[in-house]
Design an enzyme around this catalytic site. Structure first.
Site, PDB file in Angstrom:
ATOM      1  N   ALA A  32      39.184  55.432  39.623  1.00 48.91           N
ATOM      2  CA  ALA A  32      39.330  55.287  38.167  1.00 48.91           C
ATOM      3  C   ALA A  32      40.750  54.865  37.813  1.00 48.91           C
ATOM      4  O   ALA A  32      40.976  53.985  36.978  1.00 48.91           O
ATOM      5  CB  ALA A  32      38.970  56.586  37.459  1.00 48.91           C
ATOM      6  N   ASP A  33      41.729  55.481  38.458  1.00 47.98           N
ATOM      7  CA  ASP A  33      43.125  55.137  38.202  1.00 47.98           C
ATOM      8  C   ASP A  33      43.420  53.695  38.595  1.00 47.98           C
ATOM      9  O   ASP A  33      44.056  52.947  37.847  1.00 47.98           O
ATOM     10  CB  ASP A  33      44.039  56.065  39.002  1.00 47.98           C
ATOM     11  CG  ASP A  33      44.200  57.433  38.354  1.00 47.98           C
ATOM     12  OD1 ASP A  33      44.102  57.520  37.128  1.00 47.98           O
ATOM     13  OD2 ASP A  33      44.424  58.403  39.091  1.00 47.98           O
ATOM     14  N   ILE A  34      43.001  53.322  39.798  1.00 50.86           N
ATOM     15  CA  ILE A  34      43.291  51.969  40.277  1.00 50.86           C
ATOM     16  C   ILE A  34      42.566  50.932  39.425  1.00 50.86           C
ATOM     17  O   ILE A  34      43.129  49.890  39.057  1.00 50.86           O
ATOM     18  CB  ILE A  34      42.926  51.834  41.758  1.00 50.86           C
ATOM     19  CG1 ILE A  34      43.866  52.701  42.605  1.00 50.86           C
ATOM     20  CG2 ILE A  34      42.991  50.375  42.221  1.00 50.86           C
ATOM     21  CD1 ILE A  34      43.486  52.799  44.059  1.00 50.86           C
TER      22      ILE A  34
ATOM     23  N   GLY B 157      44.329  50.586  36.215  1.00 48.14           N
ATOM     24  CA  GLY B 157      45.549  49.822  36.417  1.00 48.14           C
ATOM     25  C   GLY B 157      45.292  48.333  36.487  1.00 48.14           C
ATOM     26  O   GLY B 157      46.041  47.522  35.914  1.00 48.14           O
TER      27      GLY B 157
END
Length: 416
Positions: A175-177, A180
């Site tokens: 989710a973070d990547i 980003g």
């Protein structure tokens, strides 16, 4: 003469990014921009820095490998955003920047006087990206957002893991990547819009939205049928065979994406009769009889070593790959050929390796200019760039409202 290690020739050369982010999603996004040539100034809290500076072990010296993985090509400015001097410095940088990226909890940037409305009033062309768990103005915007929650809530976890086991979290922060990457894409689109109109704009990127975007064909299938997808381990819900099989010395991933490929695969494995079997003649029938086919292929593939099968399948033009460990993957000669492992000299710990950029541009390639910064490594240089009075800078450092790595280094002995 400019240092070739720190001078950008990338497509974003001349673009300044003020990076107010921490942890993973924001720093990953700004590293993408930095690799493309942007001057990324990472603002950190004096004495503490980005949360991930403390995330370990493992460490290299005193540097967290987590932090090192997503902060190359950036400069570190360590100032206290709650102090008058720190805010003044960042506000001046915002006036001189093309992009601001923040991932505070919604409302925090505004309270600090660093929200989009305040900054764009001074810099109308500013592109301002905000990353949060659930969006800037949703009914759940104030909730903290962490990657595992997004993998769970998005449904991704429910389709990941062994068929008979529990749902599993993907081993990296998807989710973070993903957030980003979407942030970087949005920023590039907004910069193009600004080049045409002169107008900046704000971006609202949600970790949950980013993770849901991964569902693609799985979501489409549910929209059409209403059937809740299950877990298939290494398998595929609608392509068979497409999964990992045990060999004599490891695991082999194979994928027959169409019937012609399956016929070639059966021949390469020495079992052409399987492709003639009515149960396995078409992909639809193979999906219906996946367990029977899996059993037949397990018998065949367990009879020899992985390299034998790879050679046969490669010769037949059938997609196949050894299931590597991380160490095996990162020492794959093809990654070196593709410049996907890079080494940069760090200010305190020496050579540091990291995963390179997958962007291969022919005219304006990405550049690996310098290793991730030590906390406050560039504070004095940046404060001078924005014209802060030298006495004020020294006073901020004395008060702990700013810190500079160079100021803390032991003095070299005099040889005069």
């Amino acid at each position: 003469m400019a240092d070739p290690r720190t001078t950008s020739s990338g497509p974003l050369n001349g673009v300044r990014v003020l990076d107010l982010t921490r942890v993973m999603s924001g720093p990953f996004s700004t590293m993408v921009l930095a690799d493309l040539g942007a001057d990324v100034i990472k603002v950190e809290e004096p004495g503490v820095g980005d949360d991930t500076r403390q995330w370990g072990p493992p460490f290299i010296g005193e540097e967290s490998t987590y932090f090192l993985s997503i902060n190359r090509n950036k400069r570190s400015l360590a100032v206290d955003l709650k102090s008058e001097g720190g805010r003044a410095a960042v506000l001046e940088l915002a006036r001189r920047s093309d992009v601001v990226v923040e991932n505070f909890r919604p409302g925090v940037a505004t309270k600090l006087g660093l929200g989009y409305e305040a900054l764009s009033a001074e810099n109308p062309g500013l592109v301002y990206a905000s990353i949060s768990g659930y969006g800037q103005a949703s009914s759940e915007s104030r909730k903290p957002g962490y990657d595992p929650m997004m993998q769970a809530r998005s449904g991704l976890m429910s389709i990941t893991g062994d068929v008979e086991g529990l749902p599993a979290r993907v081993g990296v922060a998807t989710a973070d990547i993903s957030a980003g990457l979407w942030t970087a894409i949005g920023i590039l689109a907004a910069l193009h819009h600004r080049s045409v109109t002169g107008q900046g704009q704000s971006l609202d990127i949600s970790l949950l939205d980013a993770q849901v975007s991964w569902l693609t064909n799985v979501a489409s299938a549910w929209f059409a049928s209403g059937e809740v997808p299950g877990r298939y381990g290494t398998g595929h819900p609608s392509i068979v065979p497409s999964e990992a099989f045990r060999t004599q010395d490891g695991l082999l991933m194979v994928a027959a994406g169409n019937d012609a490929m399956w016929f070639r695969m059966a021949g390469a494995l020495g079992v052409p009769e399987l492709s003639a079997d009515a149960r396995f003649a078409t992909n639809a029938s193979r999906v219906s009889h996946r367990d029977e086919l899996r059993s037949e292929l397990e018998k065949v593939l367990s009879s020899d070593v992985t390299s034998t099968w790879l050679n046969r399948l490669d010769a037949a033009g059938v997609p196949a790959a050894r299931v590597n460990s991380i160490g095996e993957a990162l020492t794959d000669p093809l990654l070196a050929e593709r410049e996907m492992v890079v080494e940069l000299e760090h200010a305190t710990v020496g050579p540091v390796r990291s995963v390179g950029s997958p962007l291969k541009l022919s005219a304006t390639p990405t550049t690996m200019r310098h290793a991730p910064p030590v906390l406050g490594q560039h504070t004095i240089d940046i404060l001078r760039e924005v014209g802060l009075d030298e006495d004020l800078v020294e006073d901020m450092i004395r008060r702990g409202q700013a810190s500079d790595h160079q100021a803390r280094r032991p003095q070299e002995p005099s040889h005069a």
